[in-house]
Write a protein that holds these residues in place. Structure first.
Motif, PDB file in Angstrom:
ATOM      1  N   GLN A 169       0.818  -1.218   0.000  1.00 17.78           N
ATOM      2  CA  GLN A 169       0.000   0.000   0.000  1.00 17.78           C
ATOM      3  C   GLN A 169       0.860   1.280   0.000  1.00 17.78           C
ATOM      4  OE1 GLN A 169      -1.458  -2.549   2.535  1.00 17.78           O
ATOM      5  NE2 GLN A 169      -2.141  -3.186   0.505  1.00 17.78           N
ATOM      6  N   VAL A 170       1.920   1.265  -0.800  1.00 21.91           N
ATOM      7  CA  VAL A 170       2.753   2.460  -0.974  1.00 21.91           C
ATOM      8  C   VAL A 170       2.895   2.723  -2.467  1.00 21.91           C
ATOM      9  CG1 VAL A 170       5.013   3.514  -0.617  1.00 21.91           C
ATOM     10  CG2 VAL A 170       4.032   2.040   1.157  1.00 21.91           C
ATOM     11  N   ILE A 171       2.434   3.891  -2.907  1.00 22.57           N
ATOM     12  CA  ILE A 171       2.588   4.293  -4.300  1.00 22.57           C
ATOM     13  C   ILE A 171       3.781   5.228  -4.406  1.00 22.57           C
ATOM     14  CG2 ILE A 171       0.988   6.259  -4.130  1.00 22.57           C
ATOM     15  CD1 ILE A 171       0.106   5.607  -7.018  1.00 22.57           C
ATOM     16  N   VAL A 172       4.573   5.028  -5.453  1.00 23.87           N
ATOM     17  CA  VAL A 172       5.791   5.812  -5.666  1.00 23.87           C
ATOM     18  C   VAL A 172       5.597   6.694  -6.890  1.00 23.87           C
ATOM     19  CG1 VAL A 172       8.286   5.731  -6.035  1.00 23.87           C
ATOM     20  CG2 VAL A 172       7.161   3.919  -4.722  1.00 23.87           C
ATOM     21  N   VAL A 173       5.602   7.998  -6.684  1.00 24.10           N
ATOM     22  CA  VAL A 173       5.544   8.956  -7.793  1.00 24.10           C
ATOM     23  C   VAL A 173       6.985   9.258  -8.188  1.00 24.10           C
ATOM     24  CG1 VAL A 173       4.771  11.224  -8.555  1.00 24.10           C
ATOM     25  CG2 VAL A 173       3.385   9.907  -6.922  1.00 24.10           C
ATOM     26  N   LYS A 174       7.372   8.847  -9.379  1.00 17.29           N
ATOM     27  CA  LYS A 174       8.764   8.951  -9.798  1.00 17.29           C
ATOM     28  C   LYS A 174       9.037  10.285 -10.501  1.00 17.29           C
ATOM     29  CE  LYS A 174       9.284   3.963 -10.160  1.00 17.29           C
ATOM     30  NZ  LYS A 174       9.734   2.810 -10.958  1.00 17.29           N
ATOM     31  N   GLU A 175      10.341  10.576 -10.618  1.00  8.92           N
ATOM     32  CA  GLU A 175      10.793  11.809 -11.283  1.00  8.92           C
ATOM     33  C   GLU A 175      10.129  13.040 -10.665  1.00  8.92           C
ATOM     34  OE1 GLU A 175      13.100  11.180 -13.259  1.00  8.92           O
ATOM     35  OE2 GLU A 175      12.782   9.076 -13.719  1.00  8.92           O
ATOM     36  N   ALA A 176      10.031  13.037  -9.342  1.00 11.42           N
ATOM     37  CA  ALA A 176       9.324  14.127  -8.659  1.00 11.42           C
ATOM     38  C   ALA A 176      10.036  15.466  -8.830  1.00 11.42           C
ATOM     39  CB  ALA A 176       9.167  13.806  -7.173  1.00 11.42           C
ATOM     40  N   TYR A 177      11.323  15.455  -9.189  1.00 10.18           N
ATOM     41  CA  TYR A 177      12.037  16.718  -9.359  1.00 10.18           C
ATOM     42  C   TYR A 177      11.457  17.562 -10.496  1.00 10.18           C
ATOM     43  CZ  TYR A 177      14.337  13.908 -12.989  1.00 10.18           C
ATOM     44  OH  TYR A 177      14.585  13.100 -14.057  1.00 10.18           O
ATOM     45  N   LEU A 178      10.657  16.929 -11.369  1.00  9.56           N
ATOM     46  CA  LEU A 178      10.015  17.683 -12.454  1.00  9.56           C
ATOM     47  C   LEU A 178       9.003  18.693 -11.908  1.00  9.56           C
ATOM     48  CD1 LEU A 178       9.444  14.747 -14.983  1.00  9.56           C
ATOM     49  CD2 LEU A 178      11.181  16.540 -15.105  1.00  9.56           C
ATOM     50  N   GLN A 201      20.059  11.384   6.827  1.00 12.46           N
ATOM     51  CA  GLN A 201      20.243  12.809   7.098  1.00 12.46           C
ATOM     52  C   GLN A 201      18.990  13.552   6.685  1.00 12.46           C
ATOM     53  OE1 GLN A 201      23.782  13.836   4.857  1.00 12.46           O
ATOM     54  NE2 GLN A 201      25.057  13.686   6.669  1.00 12.46           N
ATOM     55  N   LEU A 202      18.728  14.647   7.372  1.00  9.05           N
ATOM     56  CA  LEU A 202      17.572  15.484   7.053  1.00  9.05           C
ATOM     57  C   LEU A 202      17.984  16.453   5.952  1.00  9.05           C
ATOM     58  CD1 LEU A 202      14.627  16.090   7.789  1.00  9.05           C
ATOM     59  CD2 LEU A 202      15.466  17.793   9.436  1.00  9.05           C
ATOM     60  N   ARG A 203      17.806  16.025   4.725  1.00  8.80           N
ATOM     61  CA  ARG A 203      18.191  16.832   3.566  1.00  8.80           C
ATOM     62  C   ARG A 203      17.125  16.697   2.485  1.00  8.80           C
ATOM     63  NH1 ARG A 203      23.881  17.394   3.235  1.00  8.80           N
ATOM     64  NH2 ARG A 203      24.631  17.977   5.318  1.00  8.80           N
ATOM     65  N   GLN A 204      17.082  17.676   1.606  1.00  9.57           N
ATOM     66  CA  GLN A 204      16.125  17.627   0.501  1.00  9.57           C
ATOM     67  C   GLN A 204      16.589  16.623  -0.534  1.00  9.57           C
ATOM     68  OE1 GLN A 204      14.581  21.362  -0.990  1.00  9.57           O
ATOM     69  NE2 GLN A 204      14.639  20.617  -3.086  1.00  9.57           N
ATOM     70  N   SER A 205      15.675  15.793  -0.994  1.00 11.80           N
ATOM     71  CA  SER A 205      15.955  14.802  -2.030  1.00 11.80           C
ATOM     72  C   SER A 205      14.679  14.617  -2.831  1.00 11.80           C
ATOM     73  CB  SER A 205      16.392  13.475  -1.401  1.00 11.80           C
ATOM     74  OG  SER A 205      16.485  12.468  -2.372  1.00 11.80           O
ATOM     75  N   THR A 206      14.670  15.097  -4.038  1.00 13.97           N
ATOM     76  CA  THR A 206      13.413  15.223  -4.786  1.00 13.97           C
ATOM     77  C   THR A 206      13.220  14.136  -5.849  1.00 13.97           C
ATOM     78  OG1 THR A 206      14.496  16.744  -6.328  1.00 13.97           O
ATOM     79  CG2 THR A 206      13.358  17.702  -4.434  1.00 13.97           C
ATOM     80  N   GLY A 207      13.859  12.996  -5.679  1.00 15.46           N
ATOM     81  CA  GLY A 207      13.738  11.949  -6.697  1.00 15.46           C
ATOM     82  C   GLY A 207      12.353  11.348  -6.790  1.00 15.46           C
ATOM     83  N   ASN A 208      11.739  11.062  -5.640  1.00 13.50           N
ATOM     84  CA  ASN A 208      10.419  10.425  -5.616  1.00 13.50           C
ATOM     85  C   ASN A 208       9.555  11.036  -4.521  1.00 13.50           C
ATOM     86  OD1 ASN A 208      11.219   8.151  -7.468  1.00 13.50           O
ATOM     87  ND2 ASN A 208      12.532   7.637  -5.726  1.00 13.50           N
ATOM     88  N   ILE A 209       8.251  10.815  -4.662  1.00 13.68           N
ATOM     89  CA  ILE A 209       7.319  11.086  -3.565  1.00 13.68           C
ATOM     90  C   ILE A 209       6.573   9.783  -3.309  1.00 13.68           C
ATOM     91  CG2 ILE A 209       5.451  12.518  -2.685  1.00 13.68           C
ATOM     92  CD1 ILE A 209       6.091  14.561  -4.802  1.00 13.68           C
ATOM     93  N   ILE A 210       6.541   9.363  -2.051  1.00 13.25           N
ATOM     94  CA  ILE A 210       5.831   8.129  -1.718  1.00 13.25           C
ATOM     95  C   ILE A 210       4.638   8.459  -0.838  1.00 13.25           C
ATOM     96  CG2 ILE A 210       7.812   6.599  -1.963  1.00 13.25           C
ATOM     97  CD1 ILE A 210       8.256   6.749   1.029  1.00 13.25           C
ATOM     98  N   PHE A 211       3.554   7.740  -1.075  1.00 10.02           N
ATOM     99  CA  PHE A 211       2.331   7.921  -0.284  1.00 10.02           C
ATOM    100  C   PHE A 211       1.866   6.554   0.208  1.00 10.02           C
ATOM    101  CE2 PHE A 211       2.144  11.501  -3.314  1.00 10.02           C
ATOM    102  CZ  PHE A 211       2.068  12.553  -2.417  1.00 10.02           C
ATOM    103  N   ARG A 212       1.593   6.462   1.502  1.00 11.01           N
ATOM    104  CA  ARG A 212       0.957   5.267   2.043  1.00 11.01           C
ATOM    105  C   ARG A 212      -0.546   5.500   2.033  1.00 11.01           C
ATOM    106  NH1 ARG A 212       2.117   0.766   4.309  1.00 11.01           N
ATOM    107  NH2 ARG A 212       4.348   1.274   4.364  1.00 11.01           N
ATOM    108  N   PHE A 213      -1.290   4.541   1.501  1.00 13.85           N
ATOM    109  CA  PHE A 213      -2.726   4.734   1.338  1.00 13.85           C
ATOM    110  C   PHE A 213      -3.487   3.539   1.895  1.00 13.85           C
ATOM    111  CE2 PHE A 213      -1.065   2.681  -2.429  1.00 13.85           C
ATOM    112  CZ  PHE A 213      -1.959   1.646  -2.667  1.00 13.85           C
ATOM    113  N   GLN A 214      -4.792   3.713   2.020  1.00 12.63           N
ATOM    114  CA  GLN A 214      -5.658   2.632   2.478  1.00 12.63           C
ATOM    115  C   GLN A 214      -5.770   1.601   1.363  1.00 12.63           C
ATOM    116  OE1 GLN A 214      -9.364   4.309   3.768  1.00 12.63           O
ATOM    117  NE2 GLN A 214      -8.377   5.828   5.089  1.00 12.63           N
ATOM    118  N   GLY A 215      -5.538   0.317   1.721  1.00 10.97           N
ATOM    119  CA  GLY A 215      -5.370  -0.733   0.731  1.00 10.97           C
ATOM    120  C   GLY A 215      -6.530  -0.930  -0.215  1.00 10.97           C
ATOM    121  N   GLN A 216      -7.740  -0.685   0.211  1.00 12.21           N
ATOM    122  CA  GLN A 216      -8.899  -0.973  -0.620  1.00 12.21           C
ATOM    123  C   GLN A 216      -9.208   0.141  -1.622  1.00 12.21           C
ATOM    124  OE1 GLN A 216      -8.809  -0.418   2.562  1.00 12.21           O
ATOM    125  NE2 GLN A 216     -10.546   0.796   3.319  1.00 12.21           N
TER     126      GLN A 216
END
Length: 822
Positions: A475-484, A640-655
């Motif tokens: 239940q984790v979706i990965v939005v790729k190329e988030a730096y765009l 480390q607490l640093r900016q890294s804009t490669g992806n955005i991940i979201f945990r969502f409700q499975g259904q």
């Protein structure tokens, strides 16, 4: 004479249709499987051999070991090729290749955007080292300027279908590049695949002069004619001593001794790998592409041979088992004057006829199933119907296999003595035969071995999937190329968090699956080298840049301390370690509050300055989690607490998967409507880490099925023939009161013994092979006796069903029919 042999051969094929079908079917299946495996092996062995200078091209590798750092790399630092060329005249040319995430390309004509990922940066000498055909443009001037690009024929047709692409422009992230060269598409059988090449001069790190950091450049040397690569490799320690040692001393201080460094068991070496060995014999960190394995080549070659042998055994078994039926024929021929060589040729002709039919059917079967195999193995093999050499090899193979399969039956049948035959002494000889029993044992030994291997591989895959990973991948979706998204990335995340289906979200290019960002550096416990630390005290850490919500989104467990929080401004100079890093540093249970440092400054010459350090305070310890395939141990890691804009991940409700995908697509289109959305699910990305094992299990299962099918075909025919020979005996037994069960047990008993022997013999072979395969995994399942027992039971059940059909058929037959002529 030949016509007579053919006439008799066709007559026997028609007369004994059932047994001919079994022989042809078994041989055809075995030959088809063997052909597919041979094509696969030939493809694997042909990698990179098409390059003109393949025998003169060597890749430079680097092995570094000191303290807790142990790295075996397929890459080296940017400065090394120049140092090698300066010192060794044996080197004619060199080229560095760096693979990065590809940018968005825009066609100037219509502005349509495409996402290209198969892009690399390379030196202008690329086309000198790799002889890929250039279709348009001047290879000698390609990549000479920062705004130039070389593209493949496939890419040229995609962006410039109207004509020659040379001189045209492409925009890479809105920067204008001019196409200077169009090269031919790379063939399948090479470890070098990409669609576009950018100038190496565009990468600032390519101009670095340091050798002890900044590795990441796949470097290839073109050696001069007659150069001995092994002899050249023995000179590389000179380079280490001349250039690497002074830079290490610059970090460790004036009291550093490279001789003591080596004496203490540390290593810094460069080595060479021939271009043609990379695909099958190299599996280092930072390979340009995932490698194959010579083990699989040996494995599949062995499987193909075993299946072919099993198919040939069917022919030999049936031919010798049916000896009684041919005995009178042999006796009469000998009485009429036939010599043994004539009979041998006759039986060999029948064998070759069967082989020809089998080959024709095998070609059809192989053509049908090659696409299936290609999907399983991610290959692109095909039957080379237009290659004359293929037919020559096919003819020779047919002759060799046909003669080999028919040799023993031919000499066996032709050896009958006319007097014994005509007296009827061979009438019962078909019931037994030590050689036939050995061959049946071998067939089922192969089948049980393959079944056991298939079960073991699937057990390991199940273990991998069920093992606690240290994070939750479902239940984790990965939005790729988030730096765009640019500076709107946080706004995108916040808007998605307003969706009721989203539970949490995080921005980071670093994820616990392969194919995402990776980075690392060397740390000490707090203090400078001059204050007492040594090179041996260095610890190389994987360093991941994350935000406040990362650990919560992936549900990683914090063993001690806390995670990053926006409530603490000091977290910008804080760090979180995994358990392995704490162990390597030797902090024990007192890690919280400890401080670690690393060099962050450079001297004027670009080498690290040990007086310029940054120090971090440990605020938390996260439980070890798997972020590499389980073939490797968990490595020391720091957050480390640093900016890294490669992806955005979201945990969502499975259904609510479909609703979440739709929400992501709509929000993405709102923020960056001109950019394509790329997304995946974390559990799917995790599965890709074990694609090779999954494919191996499927292929093993497929060929185990083929082996058992071939074995059962032969067993079915043998049982049918044996029951045919014992029809009168069975009839008499039934008249005397034998039950159907008694008859079935009587017929099945002999073959059951052979299957049991096969099982006993196969166990040590299967155990050894499985143990060797599991050695490549640091985390592996236990293969207990049940695995072997189950494989034996499966083979036995299949075999007994095969025998049982004919046995029951014979047992329930009316005895009157078999005895009325007696």
């Amino acid at each position: 004479m030949l016509k007579n042999y053919l006439t008799i051969g066709f007559r026997n094929l028609r007369k004994h249709r059932f047994y001919s079908f079994i022989n042809i079917a078994g041989l055809a299946i075995g030959l088809a499987a063997c052909l597919i495996m041979v094509l696969f092996v030939m493809s694997e062995l042909s990698y990179d051999r098409h390059f003109k200078n393949a025998e003169r091209i060597q890749r430079v590798n680097c092995e570094i070991k000191f303290g807790s750092t142990n790295a075996k790399l397929a890459t080296v630092s940017a400065a090394l090729p120049e140092r090698l060329s300066e010192n060794f005249p044996e080197i004619e040319s060199s080229v560095r290749i760096v693979r990065r995430w590809g940018p968005v390309l825009v066609n100037r004509n219509d502005g349509e955007r495409f996402k290209e990922t198969e892009m690399v940066w390379a030196d202008s000498s690329f086309f000198k080292v790799f002889s890929i055909p250039v279709l348009h443009g001047d290879a000698n001037r390609a990549l000479a300027e920062p705004n130039q690009i070389a593209i493949s024929r496939k890419m040229a047709e995609k962006y410039f279908p109207e004509g020659n692409a040379v001189g045209q422009s492409l925009f890479l992230d809105d920067e204008n590049y001019q196409v200077t060269v169009v090269f031919e598409n790379f063939p399948v059988n090479t470890h070098v695949h990409f669609e576009a090449i950018l100038p190496m001069a565009n990468l600032e790190e390519s101009r670095s002069s340091i050798l002890i950091g900044g590795a990441g450049f796949n470097t290839y040397l073109l050696l001069k004619e007659g150069t001995d690569a092994k002899k050249l490799e023995t000179k590389f320690p000179e380079i280490v001593k001349k250039y690497v040692a002074p830079q290490l001393a610059g970090i460790a201080g004036s009291d550093f001794s490279f001789e003591k460094f080596l004496k203490d068991g540390n290593t810094w070496t460069y080595s060479l790998t021939p271009l043609t060995d990379i695909h099958l014999h190299s599996n280092l960190t930072d390979e340009l592409e995932p490698s194959g394995s010579i083990t699989y080549v040996y494995l599949f070659s062995g499987i193909a041979l075993l299946i072919l042998v099993a198919a040939c055994i069917n022919f030999m078994n049936l031919s010798t088992a049916r000896s009684a039926n041919r005995a009178k024929e042999v006796g009469m021929r000998k009485v009429m004057g036939s010599l043994r060589p004539h009979l041998v040729r006759q039986f060999m002709m029948e064998s070759l006829l069967l082989m020809l039919f089998s080959v024709a059917i095998a070609l059809v079967l192989a053509q049908l199933f090659i696409p299936v195999f290609n999907d399983l193995a991610l290959k692109k093999i095909s039957i080379p119907f237009y290659d004359p050499a293929f037919y020559a090899i096919l003819f020779l193979s047919t002759l060799v296999v046909g003669v080999s399969a028919g040799l023993y039956p031919s000499f066996f049948l032709s050896a009958f003595k006319p007097v014994d035959v005509l007296k009827g002494k061979l009438s019962q000889g078909a019931r037994s035969g030590a050689i036939r029993s050995v061959l049946v044992v071998f067939q089922f030994l192969v089948s049980i071995f393959l079944i056991t291997a298939t079960i073991a591989i699937n057990r390991q895959l199940t273990f991998i999937h069920q093992k606690k990973l240290g994070f939750e991948k479902e239940q984790v979706i990965v939005v790729k190329e988030a730096y765009l998204l640019g500076n709107r990335i946080r706004a995108f995340k916040e808007e998605m968090m307003n969706n009721s289906f989203i539970k949490s979200g995080s921005i980071s290019g670093y994820l616990p699956v392969t194919g995402t960002w990776r980075g690392g550096d060397t740390f000490w416990k707090e203090g400078t080298v001059s204050s007492g630390n040594k090179v041996d005290d260095m610890l190389h850490l994987e360093v991941w840049n994350i935000d406040h919500d990362y650990l919560r989104t992936l549900q990683m467990e914090i063993k001690e301390g806390r995670g990053f929080s926006s409530e603490f401004a000091s977290d910008s100079i804080s760090i979180i370690l995994n358990e392995e890093a704490v162990k390597k540093f030797g902090f024990g249970k007192n890690a919280l509050g400890q401080r670690i440092s690393r060099i962050t400054g450079r001297k004027p010459d670009g080498t690290p300055d040990p007086t310029q350090l940054t120090t971090w305070t440990i605020i938390g310890v996260v439980k070890d989690f798997h972020f590499s395939p389980m073939k490797t141990m968990i490595k020391p890691l720091a957050f480390q607490l640093r900016q890294s804009t490669g992806n955005i991940i979201f945990r969502f409700q499975g259904q609510n998967t479909a609703a979440v995908i739709e929400a992501v697509q709509q929000t993405w289109s709102k923020f960056v409507p001109d950019q394509p959305l790329l997304y995946s699910f974390l559990d799917q990305d995790f599965e890709k880490m074990y694609e090779s094992e999954t494919r191996l299990a499927t292929v093993f299962g497929l060929f185990a099925g083929l082996a058992i099918m071939i074995a059962c075909l032969g067993l079915f025919a043998l049982t049918a023939f044996m029951t045919e020979q014992r029809t009168r005996e069975i009839g008499i037994r039934k008249v005397l009161g034998a039950s159907v069960t008694n008859i079935v047990v009587l017929i099945s008993r002999e073959f059951s013994k052979l299957i049991l022997i096969s099982f006993i013999i196969s166990i040590p072979f299967a155990w050894y092979a499985i143990s060797r395969w599991l050695e490549s995994y640091s985390y592996k399942t236990e293969i207990g006796w049940m695995v072997y027992a189950v494989s034996g039971i499966i083979a036995a059940i299949i075999a007994l069903f095969t025998i049982g059909y004919q046995s029951i058929k014979a047992a329930i037959a009316n005895p009157v029919n078999s005895l009325k002529n007696e």
